[in-house]
Design a protein around this motif. Sequence first.
Motif, PDB file in Angstrom:
ATOM      1  N   ALA A 158      44.910 -17.596  -3.526  1.00  0.00           N
ATOM      2  CA  ALA A 158      44.920 -18.863  -2.740  1.00  0.00           C
ATOM      3  C   ALA A 158      43.621 -18.851  -1.864  1.00  0.00           C
ATOM      4  O   ALA A 158      43.087 -17.696  -1.642  1.00  0.00           O
ATOM      5  CB  ALA A 158      45.951 -18.749  -2.032  1.00  0.00           C
ATOM      6  N   LEU A 198      47.109 -12.712   1.403  1.00  0.00           N
ATOM      7  CA  LEU A 198      48.172 -13.313   2.089  1.00  0.00           C
ATOM      8  C   LEU A 198      49.497 -13.601   1.526  1.00  0.00           C
ATOM      9  O   LEU A 198      49.588 -13.455   0.155  1.00  0.00           O
ATOM     10  CB  LEU A 198      47.646 -14.846   2.505  1.00  0.00           C
ATOM     11  N   VAL A 247      52.262 -25.988   0.302  1.00  0.00           N
ATOM     12  CA  VAL A 247      50.978 -25.489   0.611  1.00  0.00           C
ATOM     13  C   VAL A 247      49.760 -25.834  -0.616  1.00  0.00           C
ATOM     14  O   VAL A 247      50.100 -25.805  -1.505  1.00  0.00           O
ATOM     15  CB  VAL A 247      51.206 -23.901   0.772  1.00  0.00           C
TER      16      VAL A 247
HETATM   17  O1  KDG Z   1      45.147 -24.970   2.218  1.00  0.00           O
HETATM   18  C1  KDG Z   1      46.051 -23.671   1.869  1.00  0.00           C
HETATM   19  C2  KDG Z   1      45.351 -22.564   2.013  1.00  0.00           C
HETATM   20  O2  KDG Z   1      45.047 -22.805   3.477  1.00  0.00           O
HETATM   21  C3  KDG Z   1      45.886 -21.167   1.967  1.00  0.00           C
HETATM   22  O3  KDG Z   1      46.533 -21.090   0.591  1.00  0.00           O
HETATM   23  C4  KDG Z   1      45.094 -20.085   2.172  1.00  0.00           C
HETATM   24  O4  KDG Z   1      43.030 -20.379   2.367  1.00  0.00           O
HETATM   25  C5  KDG Z   1      44.013 -20.164   3.140  1.00  0.00           C
HETATM   26  C6  KDG Z   1      43.940 -20.018   4.423  1.00  0.00           C
HETATM   27  O5  KDG Z   1      42.965 -19.621   5.138  1.00  0.00           O
HETATM   28  O6  KDG Z   1      44.959 -20.398   5.129  1.00  0.00           O
END
Ligand code: KDG
Length: 313
Positions: A31, A88, A251
């Motif tokens: 991600a 994450l 998400v």
């Molecule tokens: O928009 C989704 C992303 O924000 C997430 O999956 C991971 O890049 C990311 C973050 O920094 O929150």
Amino acid sequence: TVDLLTLGETMAALRGTGPLRLGGDLRLSIAGAESNVAIGLARLGHAARWVGRVGDDELGALVLRTLRAESVDVSAAVVAPGELTGMLLFDRAPGGTPRAHYRRAGCAAARLAPADVSAAVALGARVLHVTGITPALGEDPAAAVRYAVEAGRAAGATVCLDVNHRPKLWPRERASAVLRPLAAGAHLVVASEDELPLVCDGPDEAARARALLDLGVREVVVKRGTRGASAYTGTGRHDEPARAVTVVDTVGAGDAFTAGYLSAFLDGLPVPERLRRGVILGAAAVAAHGDWEGLPTRAELDHIGGSPDATLR
Ligand code: KDG
């Protein structure tokens, strides 16, 4: 020259179905807001390049392998010896709201510096896409974003900033101070309704958008989740309702929207068509698990938000 160049942190992502404290199975993927946009564009047939810094570990290899499999060019990405790739974890808070838990402090992407992105920027791009997440990672990543925006702009790229405020990374006041000059230097500014006040002032949304347009921003695009999206331009305001789908995982919806918007921009379509493709990609993202897994190919675009009873044969 690629259609899109983007830079940022892409992490290994682990997803569970309930609160992490209960343990159980996690599914491993990747991600990152910027690479989500790159994947969205690549699936639609655009040439997309991602640049970032990963560790020389298994998770860094997963990031690069996945992006490569999605036809995103990673040839300019930096693999940093001895550094770690960020992670994450997503779980669900009681009630079902997705929750992100970061393990990214001190990881490779926090050391992303102008020198790591200069070669990719020099290769050229029609659109340079950055988000407000990267400058939150540290001084070096913030400098990398500023460098890319300035050099990209000077080379004739259309610069897109997605405000993407992440409260777990920095407070609103600090984000606002850093992101304001970036927004002022962008051609397209994308923000959710609550993020727009971070980058401009005004008594209401229209006045805030006007303030950015007066600074030279060409399009101010506001994401409204289930209420669709709007764009403010020199000629007025356009609105597009969201598409109805069964929500599985929200998400990545904002990144999907941005990918759709930029895809139609790259195709030379007018603002209402950019919004339309944006909400279609947003709907596709929320209908599937994962940040980007549900994004469509061009041939699949037309089916999204259709009858829930239909079977495609
Ligand atoms: O928009 C989704 C992303 O924000 C997430 O999956 C991971 O890049 C990311 C973050 O920094 O929150």
